[in-house]
Scaffold this motif. Structure first.
Motif, PDB file in Angstrom:
ATOM      1  N   ASN A 210       0.823  -1.241  -0.062  1.00 23.71           N
ATOM      2  CA  ASN A 210       0.021   0.004   0.094  1.00 23.71           C
ATOM      3  C   ASN A 210       0.691   1.309   0.069  1.00 23.71           C
ATOM      4  O   ASN A 210       0.210   2.286  -0.126  1.00 23.71           O
ATOM      5  CB  ASN A 210      -0.814   0.013   1.217  1.00 23.71           C
ATOM      6  N   ASP A 212       2.793   4.504  -1.117  1.00 22.66           N
ATOM      7  CA  ASP A 212       3.001   5.265  -2.310  1.00 22.66           C
ATOM      8  C   ASP A 212       4.217   5.312  -2.822  1.00 22.66           C
ATOM      9  O   ASP A 212       5.146   5.647  -2.284  1.00 22.66           O
ATOM     10  CB  ASP A 212       2.533   6.676  -1.951  1.00 22.66           C
ATOM     11  N   SER A 214       5.538   6.821  -5.085  1.00 20.77           N
ATOM     12  CA  SER A 214       6.031   7.998  -5.777  1.00 20.77           C
ATOM     13  C   SER A 214       6.885   8.938  -4.509  1.00 20.77           C
ATOM     14  O   SER A 214       7.607   9.911  -4.839  1.00 20.77           O
ATOM     15  CB  SER A 214       4.890   9.160  -5.972  1.00 20.77           C
ATOM     16  N   ARG A 215       6.590   8.095  -3.284  1.00 25.98           N
ATOM     17  CA  ARG A 215       7.541   8.830  -2.220  1.00 25.98           C
ATOM     18  C   ARG A 215       8.930   8.222  -2.007  1.00 25.98           C
ATOM     19  O   ARG A 215       9.494   8.541  -0.894  1.00 25.98           O
ATOM     20  CB  ARG A 215       6.353   8.541  -1.143  1.00 25.98           C
ATOM     21  N   THR A 294       1.258   5.774   5.426  1.00 29.49           N
ATOM     22  CA  THR A 294       0.564   4.714   4.550  1.00 29.49           C
ATOM     23  C   THR A 294      -0.807   4.358   5.411  1.00 29.49           C
ATOM     24  O   THR A 294      -1.773   4.199   4.853  1.00 29.49           O
ATOM     25  CB  THR A 294       1.475   3.490   4.190  1.00 29.49           C
TER      26      THR A 294
END
Length: 526
Positions: A210, A212, A214-215, A294
């Motif tokens: 789960n 992200d 992009s981080r 998250t």
């Protein structure tokens, strides 16, 4: 919070006061400001890291990584310049300052150049440090307001009064040992957040599924910091080396720890420890941010409690809602610890610089009892000034943290250039140093106004190069006076490096490992 949590907080605060009382015996200024030059490298290293990795880091770093728009693991790129900066200051500035037998590092500038250079840099340090610390205390007071259920002013008074009392009583030893304890608590608290965050998410696999993606990017090789972009590899390296070398070597708050080491070997170990251990601790902050962020993104109730314009509330809300009582108290203690670490260091260092400035400018030789009494009065005064700034910071606090960092970057480069010239050059005099310092700052100001797309991390490097070049040129165009030649001879400008070949290999290896870890993060968490 319940009675158990409040009891833990009260016990901790009481223990700090007892420690300060037990360490209250000082007979001279070396005892009070430098711990009698008897401190081992291990508590000194923890003390420096506790001040650097402050309450803002404990709260804001996870929020930046896990929730803030445009954030992520690129926070780690702030650390890339640290090992290289440690090489620079061990080879140049710190050995010379330690050997000089001074309390205020700005004493050396007066020995080398004269009073004007000392006053220029000393005044900048005193007011910028008090201002920055005041804003930090205010930011922490908001967090304590939410976790402890008290008013912001009460949180400021609680944090400030306890810190002022134990640091004034115990001097540098109380600051260092208090910081060492606080650093351990902060790290344990961060590990607890990681563990409970994974537990509430459902385990490592659920987190990885789960998170992200992009981080996860930690280094941006395609960002050069000249087009309104930031966090690129080059600005974080060049700007970071100057920033950290100036902060660790030319800022009284940090350099005073180096002067407190019992011998050059312990000084060296303290700096090496910071060059190696800072990064793993920062990774802990960042991973806790990824995990809790998250959890927030996957839990609408949690996310709804976090103000849209203030993601810094992510960690306090997580602490209150997801941790068991007892551990909540410990985490509140961690927040208090981080704030107190920064405040105690600032009070002691500001007091040291102020009383040394007073002694030099007034030409009064105080006896040791009078000196210590005045030092404590000045520490009390700076504590009061800092807390007053905290009380009136509300209107500017939402954007001031970035502003403080930018203001610091206007000065760090030119200040580093002046100290390096003082240590390494026999040609330059006060006029050359002052022209270089002022010119470097002015050039940074011009860049900030007329080239706003240049990432502010570059200001550190631009200011350093500009000041160094101008000092070099003016020293060849404007001759020194005879009395300034004597100053150079008395200051012994040739530096006695305590850096060894093994140290260089260790720190360069750490630099390479840091880059490799940053590059591997996307694959590790996917």
């Amino acid at each position: 919070m319940n009675i158990l949590d409040f009891s833990i907080v009260a016990l901790y605060l009481g223990a700090l006061l007892v420690m300060g009382f037990m360490l209250r015996e000082q007979t001279n200024k070396s005892d009070y400001f430098l711990g009698g030059k008897s401190l081992d490298w291990k508590p000194l290293a923890l003390s420096v890291m506790a001040t650097q990795l402050s309450a803002i880091s404990f709260i804001s770093a996870p929020a930046f990584v896990g929730l803030r728009e445009g954030g992520g693991m690129q926070w780690l790129s702030y650390e890339l310049g640290v090992p290289l900066a440690m090489i620079l200051i061990l080879a140049t500035i710190l050995p010379k300052l330690y050997k000089s037998g001074i309390v205020s590092i700005y004493d050396y500038l007066e020995m080398r150049f004269g009073r004007s250079t000392r006053v220029l840099i000393s005044v900048v340090f005193q007011f910028s440090r008090a201002f920055a610390t005041g804003i930090m205390i205010y930011a922490v007071s908001l967090i304590l307001q939410g976790t402890m259920g008290i008013e912001a002013w009460q949180a400021i008074v609680l944090t400030g009064v306890i810190t002022v009392l134990y640091s004034l009583q115990g001097g540098m030893k109380a600051v260092v040992y208090g910081d060492a304890i606080q650093m351990i608590i902060i790290v344990l608290g961060t590990i607890a957040c990681i563990g409970f965050g994974l537990y509430h998410l459902g385990g490592v696999d659920t987190f990885i599924a789960n998170v992200d993606s992009s981080r996860l990017e930690a280094i941006k090789f395609d960002s050069f910091g000249f087009s309104g972009d930031g966090f690129g590899f080059l600005p974080m390296i060049f700007g970071g080396v100057v920033l950290y070398a100036s902060y660790y070597g030319c800022d009284q708050t940090q350099a005073q720890r180096a002067l407190s080491a019992k011998d050059p070997k312990n000084l060296r170990y303290m700096i090496l420890a910071n060059g190696v251990v800072r990064f793993p601790i920062t990774i802990l902050y960042c991973v806790s941010g990824l995990i809790v962020g998250t959890l927030a993104m996957s839990n609408p109730e949690f996310l709804a409690k976090i103000p849209a314009d203030n993601p810094d509330w992510m960690m306090p809300i997580f602490i209150l809602d997801y941790l068991p009582h007892g551990l909540i108290g410990l985490l509140v203690v961690a927040i208090l610890s981080a704030a107190m670490s920064s405040l105690s260091s600032a009070i002691n260092s500001l007091s040291a610089v102020s009383i040394e400035d007073y002694s030099r400018i007034s030409n009064k030789e105080l006896d040791q009892p009078s000196y210590l009494k005045l030092a404590k009065y000045l520490g009390l005064a700076w504590g009061a000034i800092t807390l007053v700034l905290s009380l009136f910071a509300g209107d500017i606090a939402p954007t001031i943290i970035e502003a403080i960092n930018k203001v610091g970057s206007l000065f760090y480069g030119p200040i580093l250039a002046v100290f390096l010239v003082a240590v390494l050059s026999k040609r330059s005099a006060a006029l050359h140093a002052n022209i270089g310092l002022i010119s470097g700052v002015l050039i940074n100001l011009l860049v900030s106004v007329f080239a706003p797309d240049v990432f502010w991390f570059w200001w550190n490097f631009i200011g350093f190069v500009s000041a160094a070049v101008i000092i070099y040129v003016t020293s060849r165009l404007i001759p020194r006076e005879v009395n300034e030649v004597t100053k150079v001879q008395n200051a012994e400008t040739v530096s006695n490096s305590i850096l060894t070949g093994k140290d260089i290999v260790m720190l360069l290896s750490m630099f390479i490992v840091m880059i490799l870890i940053c590059l591997a993060i996307p694959s590790i968490f996917s």
